[in-house]
Motif scaffolding. Structure first.
Motif, PDB file in Angstrom:
ATOM      1  N   VAL A 257       0.862  -1.230   0.075  1.00  0.00           N
ATOM      2  CA  VAL A 257       0.063  -0.026  -0.088  1.00  0.00           C
ATOM      3  C   VAL A 257       0.956   1.285  -0.095  1.00  0.00           C
ATOM      4  N   GLU A 258       1.994   1.320   0.713  1.00  0.00           N
ATOM      5  CA  GLU A 258       2.899   2.360   0.796  1.00  0.00           C
ATOM      6  C   GLU A 258       3.355   2.669  -0.671  1.00  0.00           C
ATOM      7  N   ALA A 259       3.769   1.676  -1.409  1.00  0.00           N
ATOM      8  CA  ALA A 259       4.141   1.784  -2.844  1.00  0.00           C
ATOM      9  C   ALA A 259       3.175   2.379  -3.479  1.00  0.00           C
ATOM     10  N   MET A 260       1.838   1.770  -3.440  1.00  0.00           N
ATOM     11  CA  MET A 260       0.687   2.168  -4.134  1.00  0.00           C
ATOM     12  C   MET A 260       0.503   3.652  -4.081  1.00  0.00           C
ATOM     13  N   PHE A 261       0.558   4.164  -2.733  1.00  0.00           N
ATOM     14  CA  PHE A 261       0.031   5.568  -2.361  1.00  0.00           C
ATOM     15  C   PHE A 261       1.078   6.437  -2.823  1.00  0.00           C
ATOM     16  N   SER A 262       2.424   5.995  -3.277  1.00  0.00           N
ATOM     17  CA  SER A 262       3.363   6.785  -3.659  1.00  0.00           C
ATOM     18  C   SER A 262       3.272   7.306  -5.103  1.00  0.00           C
ATOM     19  N   THR A 263       2.228   6.648  -5.957  1.00  0.00           N
ATOM     20  CA  THR A 263       2.063   6.798  -7.313  1.00  0.00           C
ATOM     21  C   THR A 263       1.471   8.164  -7.318  1.00  0.00           C
ATOM     22  N   ASP A 264       1.475   8.982  -8.672  1.00  0.00           N
ATOM     23  CA  ASP A 264       1.361  10.329  -8.843  1.00  0.00           C
ATOM     24  C   ASP A 264      -0.173  10.338  -9.612  1.00  0.00           C
ATOM     25  N   LEU A 283      -5.779   2.414   5.408  1.00  0.00           N
ATOM     26  CA  LEU A 283      -6.145   3.757   5.157  1.00  0.00           C
ATOM     27  C   LEU A 283      -5.214   4.947   5.912  1.00  0.00           C
ATOM     28  N   ARG A 284      -4.699   4.434   7.106  1.00  0.00           N
ATOM     29  CA  ARG A 284      -3.918   5.218   7.925  1.00  0.00           C
ATOM     30  C   ARG A 284      -2.774   5.673   7.190  1.00  0.00           C
ATOM     31  N   LEU A 285      -2.433   5.060   6.073  1.00  0.00           N
ATOM     32  CA  LEU A 285      -1.178   5.529   5.410  1.00  0.00           C
ATOM     33  C   LEU A 285      -1.313   6.522   4.168  1.00  0.00           C
ATOM     34  N   LEU A 286      -2.673   6.787   4.060  1.00  0.00           N
ATOM     35  CA  LEU A 286      -2.908   7.743   2.937  1.00  0.00           C
ATOM     36  C   LEU A 286      -2.522   9.125   3.000  1.00  0.00           C
ATOM     37  N   LYS A 290      -4.417  12.915  -1.288  1.00  0.00           N
ATOM     38  CA  LYS A 290      -5.031  11.804  -1.973  1.00  0.00           C
ATOM     39  C   LYS A 290      -6.391  11.399  -1.400  1.00  0.00           C
ATOM     40  N   THR A 291      -7.219  10.981  -2.495  1.00  0.00           N
ATOM     41  CA  THR A 291      -8.488  10.326  -1.952  1.00  0.00           C
ATOM     42  C   THR A 291      -8.747   8.986  -2.267  1.00  0.00           C
ATOM     43  N   VAL A 292      -9.385   8.433  -1.478  1.00  0.00           N
ATOM     44  CA  VAL A 292      -9.752   6.795  -1.597  1.00  0.00           C
ATOM     45  C   VAL A 292     -11.273   6.666  -1.696  1.00  0.00           C
ATOM     46  N   VAL A 293     -11.791   5.996  -2.547  1.00  0.00           N
ATOM     47  CA  VAL A 293     -13.000   5.557  -2.818  1.00  0.00           C
ATOM     48  C   VAL A 293     -13.257   4.300  -2.351  1.00  0.00           C
ATOM     49  N   LEU A 294     -14.080   3.888  -1.513  1.00  0.00           N
ATOM     50  CA  LEU A 294     -14.450   2.614  -1.074  1.00  0.00           C
ATOM     51  C   LEU A 294     -15.416   1.893  -1.662  1.00  0.00           C
ATOM     52  N   GLU A 323      -1.924   8.079  10.227  1.00  0.00           N
ATOM     53  CA  GLU A 323      -0.506   8.586  10.718  1.00  0.00           C
ATOM     54  C   GLU A 323       0.121   9.543   9.895  1.00  0.00           C
ATOM     55  N   ILE A 324       0.054   9.788   8.766  1.00  0.00           N
ATOM     56  CA  ILE A 324       0.419  10.801   7.825  1.00  0.00           C
ATOM     57  C   ILE A 324      -0.093  12.083   7.986  1.00  0.00           C
ATOM     58  N   ALA A 325      -1.623  11.857   7.624  1.00  0.00           N
ATOM     59  CA  ALA A 325      -2.222  13.207   7.594  1.00  0.00           C
ATOM     60  C   ALA A 325      -3.782  12.616   7.304  1.00  0.00           C
ATOM     61  N   ARG A 326      -4.570  13.342   7.749  1.00  0.00           N
ATOM     62  CA  ARG A 326      -6.099  12.949   7.771  1.00  0.00           C
ATOM     63  C   ARG A 326      -6.480  12.988   6.088  1.00  0.00           C
ATOM     64  N   PRO A 327      -6.789  11.916   5.762  1.00  0.00           N
ATOM     65  CA  PRO A 327      -7.064  11.907   4.330  1.00  0.00           C
ATOM     66  C   PRO A 327      -8.751  12.142   3.875  1.00  0.00           C
ATOM     67  N   ARG A 328      -8.916  12.550   2.685  1.00  0.00           N
ATOM     68  CA  ARG A 328     -10.427  12.594   2.177  1.00  0.00           C
ATOM     69  C   ARG A 328     -10.968  11.144   1.987  1.00  0.00           C
ATOM     70  N   ILE A 329     -11.848  10.663   2.619  1.00  0.00           N
ATOM     71  CA  ILE A 329     -12.493   9.164   2.167  1.00  0.00           C
ATOM     72  C   ILE A 329     -13.577   9.405   1.645  1.00  0.00           C
ATOM     73  N   SER A 330     -14.173   9.152   0.618  1.00  0.00           N
ATOM     74  CA  SER A 330     -15.108   9.093  -0.167  1.00  0.00           C
ATOM     75  C   SER A 330     -15.876   7.521  -0.155  1.00  0.00           C
ATOM     76  N   HIS A 331     -17.102   7.647  -0.442  1.00  0.00           N
ATOM     77  CA  HIS A 331     -17.624   6.326  -0.321  1.00  0.00           C
ATOM     78  C   HIS A 331     -18.768   6.287  -1.400  1.00  0.00           C
ATOM     79  N   VAL A 332     -18.995   5.293  -2.345  1.00  0.00           N
ATOM     80  CA  VAL A 332     -19.628   5.095  -3.300  1.00  0.00           C
ATOM     81  C   VAL A 332     -20.892   4.042  -3.232  1.00  0.00           C
TER      82      VAL A 332
END
Length: 361
Positions: A257-264, A283-286, A290-294, A323-332
């Motif tokens: 996940v850390e590698a995936m979240f490093s992508t642009d 999700l704590r690594l986001l 960045k935004t994650v859609v569940l 851990e890093i910063a509070r992300p925006r988490i969306s759901h669909v």
């Protein structure tokens, strides 16, 4: 309300083919109709699908991938140096599984790929943003590993990945020049790499699965280098879907996940539709930007999730420590292209979606 993608009601993009289109494909294979006849059938199906998506209030539309035989191969085999070969190693437990890509020459982008299909999609989208999905660079490597890449042309995989990055930059440049501002990279590799069986198969092919998350992330960043301003890029990752079967299983692992979240990319469409996907702890690594859609609504079953079940999963994700910063988490909950059920075989709103949305926002 979001003014740029991903929207609160968004979707991955692939739709079940309507009966008319399935019949037209069978007839063109049998020589009963021409390729032009098939294209007209595809145009009609896409026009109807876009109108249906917009009628439901979706702010993003796709062509359902109605012109494709397979979600990834129809793009990859238009790259110079890429062919297809029967699947080896890990595979779906289903009949008639699709072949896998094989690199048989130097990888190049000799001209526009999927530009004309995007232009047609854009021409019939009246109110929504047209989105195009293409396979991520890792799809050239994941299934066959080192064995599926010509050693004659690429004795050094570093040169292979450099060529892949250049080819993707050219292809994305053509797509952006056609007016695409919302691009999705379909990339099952990060989810697959969390499955021990898949990792064993990659070792057997001569690869180091521990190194591949970073390799695949770097390939994406090379592909997106210099992307046009104003282009939103999302990544969709899942554990496979062929004839409603899956290939991989396993919770998301931190290193992957850390590698995936490093992508642009700007957003991640991540699958959490069953126990196979594990919990929301990654999700704590986001990162903050960045935004994650569940992905909570399954496509593996025609049974629809209840309002209570969807709301409970969203609450679980929202309680995840960051851990890093509070992300925006969306759901669909009223997305996933308004789940196509066995009962209806058409686009319909998920009956729990709007009520869950009102309770969350």
């Amino acid at each position: 309300m979001a003014t740029t993608p991903p929207f609160r009601a968004d979707h991955v993009g692939s739709l079940l083919r309507p009966a008319e289109l399935r019949e037209a494909r069978a007839r063109v294979r049998a020589g009963a109709i021409s390729a032009a006849d098939l294209r007209e059938a595809e145009d009609r199906a896409i026009r109807d699908a876009v109108a249906r998506q917009e009628s439901l209030g979706l702010r993003v539309v796709t062509d359902g991938e109605y012109r494709r035989d397979f979600w990834h191969l129809d793009f990859l085999r238009h790259l110079s140096g890429v062919g297809v070969t029967p699947v080896t190693g890990f595979r779906f437990e289903a009949e008639d599984v699709p072949p896998m890509p094989a690199v048989i020459g130097k990888v190049r982008c000799a001209g526009p790929i999927m530009v004309d299909p995007f232009r047609y999609l854009a021409s019939v989208a009246a109110t929504a943003v047209p989105k195009l999905s293409i396979p991520a660079p890792a799809m050239l490597h994941l299934r066959g590993g080192r064995r599926a890449i010509s050693r004659d042309h690429y004795p050094d995989l570093g040169e292979f990945w450099a060529d892949v990055g250049a080819a993707y930059r050219a292809a994305i440049g053509h797509i952006a020049a056609a007016g695409c501002t919302y691009l999705q990279l379909d990339d099952v590799s990060f989810s697959y790499l969390c499955d021990p069986r898949v990792r064993d198969g990659l070792r057997a092919a001569g690869d180091d699965p521990a190194a591949l998350p970073r390799t695949y992330a770097d390939a994406i960043n090379q592909a997106l280098a210099g992307r046009p301003a104003g282009t939103t890029v999302a990544m969709h990752t899942c554990r496979g879907n062929f004839r409603s079967t899956f290939l991989a299983a396993g919770a998301y692992e931190d290193a992957v996940v850390e590698a995936m979240f490093s992508t642009d990319v700007d957003a991640y469409f991540m699958e959490w539709d069953s126990e196979r996907a594990g919990g929301f702890d990654p999700l704590r690594l986001l990162p903050r930007d960045k935004t994650v859609v569940l992905g909570l609504v399954t496509t593996k079953s025609g049974a629809l999730e209840s309002r209570e079940a969807l709301a409970r999963r969203i609450d679980e994700a929202a309680r995840c420590p960051v851990e890093i910063a509070r992300p925006r988490i969306s759901h669909v909950p009223d997305e996933r292209t308004r789940i196509l059920t066995e009962a209806h075989k058409r686009l319909v709103p998920h009956p729990s979606g709007r009520r869950v949305s009102c309770g969350v926002w």
